[in-house]
Every structure is written in C-alpha cells, then in structure tokens.
Design a protein around this motif. Structure first.
Motif, PDB file in Angstrom:
ATOM      1  N   ARG A 396      -9.108 -47.814  31.123  1.00 41.38           N
ATOM      2  CA  ARG A 396      -9.552 -47.132  32.352  1.00 41.38           C
ATOM      3  C   ARG A 396     -10.332 -47.905  33.265  1.00 41.38           C
ATOM      4  O   ARG A 396     -10.417 -47.459  34.365  1.00 41.38           O
ATOM      5  CB  ARG A 396     -10.334 -46.051  31.763  1.00 41.38           C
ATOM      6  CG  ARG A 396      -9.399 -44.875  31.050  1.00 41.38           C
ATOM      7  CD  ARG A 396     -10.454 -43.865  30.416  1.00 41.38           C
ATOM      8  NE  ARG A 396      -9.645 -42.998  29.448  1.00 41.38           N
ATOM      9  CZ  ARG A 396     -10.247 -42.160  28.609  1.00 41.38           C
ATOM     10  NH1 ARG A 396     -11.253 -41.990  28.594  1.00 41.38           N
ATOM     11  NH2 ARG A 396      -9.266 -41.333  27.877  1.00 41.38           N
ATOM     12  N   GLY A 397     -10.574 -49.161  33.067  1.00 46.52           N
ATOM     13  CA  GLY A 397     -11.285 -50.148  34.018  1.00 46.52           C
ATOM     14  C   GLY A 397     -12.890 -50.101  33.356  1.00 46.52           C
ATOM     15  O   GLY A 397     -13.326 -49.118  33.034  1.00 46.52           O
ATOM     16  N   GLY A 398     -13.496 -51.292  33.525  1.00 46.59           N
ATOM     17  CA  GLY A 398     -14.691 -51.420  33.102  1.00 46.59           C
ATOM     18  C   GLY A 398     -15.052 -51.488  31.751  1.00 46.59           C
ATOM     19  O   GLY A 398     -16.367 -51.817  31.252  1.00 46.59           O
ATOM     20  N   GLU A 399     -14.175 -51.539  30.772  1.00 41.47           N
ATOM     21  CA  GLU A 399     -14.459 -51.745  29.436  1.00 41.47           C
ATOM     22  C   GLU A 399     -14.980 -53.291  29.149  1.00 41.47           C
ATOM     23  O   GLU A 399     -14.633 -54.112  29.801  1.00 41.47           O
ATOM     24  CB  GLU A 399     -13.092 -51.796  28.560  1.00 41.47           C
ATOM     25  CG  GLU A 399     -12.777 -50.292  28.569  1.00 41.47           C
ATOM     26  CD  GLU A 399     -11.727 -49.907  29.502  1.00 41.47           C
ATOM     27  OE1 GLU A 399     -11.072 -48.909  29.581  1.00 41.47           O
ATOM     28  OE2 GLU A 399     -11.395 -50.790  30.538  1.00 41.47           O
ATOM     29  N   ARG A 400     -15.807 -53.455  28.312  1.00 44.33           N
ATOM     30  CA  ARG A 400     -16.368 -54.546  28.002  1.00 44.33           C
ATOM     31  C   ARG A 400     -16.340 -55.147  26.541  1.00 44.33           C
ATOM     32  O   ARG A 400     -16.165 -54.106  25.744  1.00 44.33           O
ATOM     33  CB  ARG A 400     -18.011 -54.611  28.413  1.00 44.33           C
ATOM     34  CG  ARG A 400     -18.253 -54.240  29.778  1.00 44.33           C
ATOM     35  CD  ARG A 400     -19.719 -54.349  30.178  1.00 44.33           C
ATOM     36  NE  ARG A 400     -20.198 -55.677  30.223  1.00 44.33           N
ATOM     37  CZ  ARG A 400     -20.268 -56.440  31.353  1.00 44.33           C
ATOM     38  NH1 ARG A 400     -19.844 -55.973  32.437  1.00 44.33           N
ATOM     39  NH2 ARG A 400     -20.961 -57.582  31.407  1.00 44.33           N
TER      40      ARG A 400
END
Length: 478
Positions: A396-400
């Motif tokens: 979804r975007g932004g995962e680290r």
C-alpha cells in the motif's frame, strides 16, 4: 538398371545431392524431412542412392490437419522401409490463433518438431526438399507482402545451426532444381507419392500464386524463376551486409549478452537503430516483428522518459527498460507495468499450525516453510509463526523493513531500488504476523518483527526451532 538412371533429370538431382553430401563429414548422419509428397519422395529416394540407406533417417511430421494424415503416415513409413531407411514420426498440434496464418503456424511447429527429432536421432544435417519453384513463389509472396531484404532473400540453400532455430545445419540440395525435373525423376523411377488435397485450395496465398499467377508468368516471362532466384541472391547479399552492420552496432550498444544500453541505442539514426533492433530480437530467439510493430517500439523507446514506464509486448515477452538497460523478460500485459499500478488483492489469513506450504492462487505462487538453523538470514523462530494469525496483503506504500536486528528500518521502495529490483517486479505478497510485517519476497525477513515479539514475550531461546521462509512463483514449483 533402368535407362532412366542416366537421364538429365536423374543426373541433375543425384549430382546436386552429391555436392551437398561432399560438404558434410564422411560419417555424417543425414535426416530428411519426409512429408510423402513428390519433392520429399524424390529427395529421400535419391539420398539413398547417393549416400546409402544406413546414413539416412526419414522424419515425418503428423500435423493432423488433413483427414488423410493417418494414411500418409502409413505410406511414408512403408516408403522408407522399402529402402531400408530408419523412419521416425512426430505427432504435433498446430495452434489456431486469431490473426495468425495457419500455414505459418504449421510451418513453425513442423520445424520445431524436425529439430527435436534430429537431436533424438543424432543427425548432423537436415535435408529439405524445397526446389526452384518454391523459391520463386516465396520471393513473390514476400514481395507482395512488402517484406524487407530478409524476406526477399527467400530460402537459404544452407542454414548453419544457431541457438534461435536449428540445432543442426539445414540444407536444401535441390533448391535450384525445377518441380518439373523432380516430377520427371519420380515418374522415371516409378515412385508413388502423396497428393495433399490442401495444395489445391486457392484460399491459401501460395496456392493462389501457384495455380493462377505462375502459369501466366510462365507464358509471358518464361525465365522468371531464374530472375527471382537472382533477386533472392542479391537480397541475401545485401541482408548479410546489414547483419554485419548490426553486429558492429550491437558490440557498441550491448551491455552484456541480453541487454542493450538505452542511451547508446538512441544515439543511432532511425534506420540503423531499426536494423539493430530487428537483429537483436532475432538473436534473443524471438520471431521477427512486423515493420509497423518495430517502428512503434522504436517510437516508444525514443519518447520514454522514465524507463520503468516502458513496456513493449511481443511474442509472449515484454521489452523493459530499467536503470538504462533494455532487456526482454517473460510476461503478459496483465502484469503491472510500474509501481503506481500495483494490484490490490484480497487479504488472505492463515492460523499457522505447522503447514509446510501456503498456496495463494491470487498471487500465482506459494509460501514455503522449511526447517533451518538460526544462522539462516531467512529464518524465523517457530514460536513467532505461532504467535498470531499470518496475513498476506498487497503493498500500500510506506511499508518499512529492517534487514539487521540493530539496523534502521527502511522503506520497501528504497530497498527494492538498492537491490536493483525493477518497479514492475515489486508487486509481491507481504507476509504479516499479526500487525507486524514479517517477510517480503526478494528482500527477506523483517528483523523488526523479532524485536516486537521479544518486547512482548521476552527473548526467544537460541536453541529453539527455526523455519526458513521462501516465496516461489507457480511456474517455479516442481
């Protein structure tokens, strides 16, 4: 011996096969494409007389396109047996693809099957029965289709083996012999052959030329076959020069065996770039694209501003550009073309109870859990898998993800870039344990999930059981 043995047609054909035989090693095994028609029947009969039956193997391809195909197979087997020649046949299916010529598809399938049989029978050469009339028809067809030099060059008398096509040398010993001369040989030696009913069907372009155009040309231009043969020879020479130029350009533009420099390619003018692309596509084992498709590909290559947005589909492959490199990879248009088009798939959950595999059809792949040691970089403690529900989600975007226990967390986008993973390959299933990201295909285990578990449940025993996590696409599963 029959008086025909010293006739002009007999001498012409046996001498032609003698020349072809002399070009091969003394112990060479010769495979002959044997359809049972007059051309291949003459070729096989004459080959036995010139080379001897022990050195020959007759190869028949059963397409199943004619209701008489089974009878043809029986005839061909008997014809070869009567001459003491080893006979082998292969049954194939010709795919019917909208917009594709059935004749062309049958030819492609036939050559693949012949090549496989050559390997099975350890043949050193494959002899084909095409003759001067076939060559004239081929050049005419290519001319009417607006083909380039490669098409106008017609059929080569000899084609050396290469990775993209034949594994043995292909030879056409009677390419300069007229059909009428082959028929004289067949009649003189009382050969029996098959008449393929489809050869009379003028819905096929080649048959229309043969039955309706060539007879008229023969009346008004009796030497047209020789003239077209000269045209084919000139075109072949010119095509050879173009290929030599393409090889020079490829050395300057190629970064390795499979990739081109996008920037270096753009330095070439249009004609030279198109010539190089056509040559490179063929060396990659792909069929030649049409002129319109090739020009459209070149237009896209010139106007592409960001390589990861480039996708050019051809023959089940996709031309990609990443970090200045152009290369082909298997794929279809349903796959995401860039990172902004990642697919949102339904969330999948699993209460893990020791399963060794977790198949995810919507991702076309499977998670594999196997025993390993604590030192494996892809290992996780069994207790961690049992801690909470396993969940698979889309990005979804932004995962680290943290690659080292004591290292900083970094975004998946940055890690993918660091690993050189193209944007269109980043649409992967993310494996969570509870709310913690646990594993990312192509990147590995998120060490931060260990830390979160340690904080909540205390440190994990060093001597506990560990499992390795792998992601395998369906096509890679045994």
């Amino acid at each position: 011996m029959t008086p025909f043995a010293d006739s002009p047609a007999d001498r012409l054909i046996t001498e032609a096969l003698g020349v072809a035989l002399a070009a091969l090693p003394a112990s060479a095994r010769i495979a002959l494409a044997f359809s049972g028609g007059v051309d291949s029947s003459v070729l096989l009969d004459a080959a036995v007389r010139v080379a001897g039956a022990a050195r020959c193997v007759a190869l028949h391809i059963h397409h199943g396109l004619s209701p008489n195909a089974d009878e043809w197979l029986v005839h061909c087997a008997a014809f070869a047996q009567a001459r003491g020649v080893t006979f082998a046949a292969s049954r194939v299916e010709v795919p019917r693809i909208a917009g594709e010529s059935l004749e062309a598809m049958a030819r492609e399938v036939r050559y693949r099957a012949l090549d496989a049989l050559c390997q099975t029978h350890q043949a050193d050469a494959l002899w084909l029965g095409q003759h001067a009339d076939d060559q004239a028809e081929t050049v005419l067809l290519q001319l009417l289709r607006g083909s380039g030099l490669a098409g106008l060059a017609g059929m080569a008398a000899e084609r050396l083996p290469d990775d993209a096509a034949a594994s043995v040398v292909r030879m056409r010993p009677v390419l300069h012999v007229l059909r009428a001369q082959l028929e004289q040989y067949a009649a003189g030696w009382n050969l029996r052959w098959i008449e393929d009913e489809s050869n009379a069907d003028t819905r096929y372009a080649r048959n229309a030329l043969r039955h309706e155009v060539v007879p008229v040309l023969t009346v008004h231009f009796p030497g047209f076959r020789d003239a077209l043969a000269r045209t084919a020879a000139h075109a072949a020479t010119a095509q050879g020069l173009l290929e030599a130029l393409a090889q020079i350009d490829l050395q300057a533009v190629a970064q390795d065996e499979r990739t081109l420099s996008h920037e270096a390619l753009l330095m070439l003018d249009d004609d030279r770039a198109l010539n190089l692309l056509r040559y490179w596509i063929r060396t990659c084992g792909l069929p030649a694209p049409s002129t319109a498709r090739l020009k459209d590909a070149w237009r896209q290559l010139r106007t592409a501003r960001e390589g990861h947005h480039l996708r050019i589909d051809h023959a089940g492959q996709a031309l990609r550009s990443y970090r200045g490199k152009l290369y082909w990879e298997a794929g279809d248009s349903a796959e995401a073309a860039d990172e902004t088009a990642l697919l949102e798939r339904a969330v999948s959950e699993l209460v893990w109870q020791g399963e060794s595999i977790w198949h995810l059809p919507q991702w076309r792949g499977t998670f594999i859990f196997s025993d390993t040691s604590a030192g494996d970089p892809h290992a996780v403690p069994l207790a961690l898998l049992e801690h909470a529900v396993l969940t698979v989600r889309s990005r979804r975007g932004g995962e680290r993800l943290r690659r080292e226990r004591s290292g900083p967390g970094r975004t998946l986008k940055n890690l993918f870039q660091e690993q050189g993973v193209p944007a269109w390959k980043r649409d992967v299933p993310l494996l969570f344990v509870g709310d913690e990201l646990l594993f990312v295909p192509l990147l590995g285990v998120n060490q931060a999930a260990w830390t979160a578990f340690d904080v909540e449940h205390g440190a994990i025993a060093i001597d506990g059981r560990y499992l390795r996590i792998e992601w395998r696409e369906d096509l890679l599963l045994a």
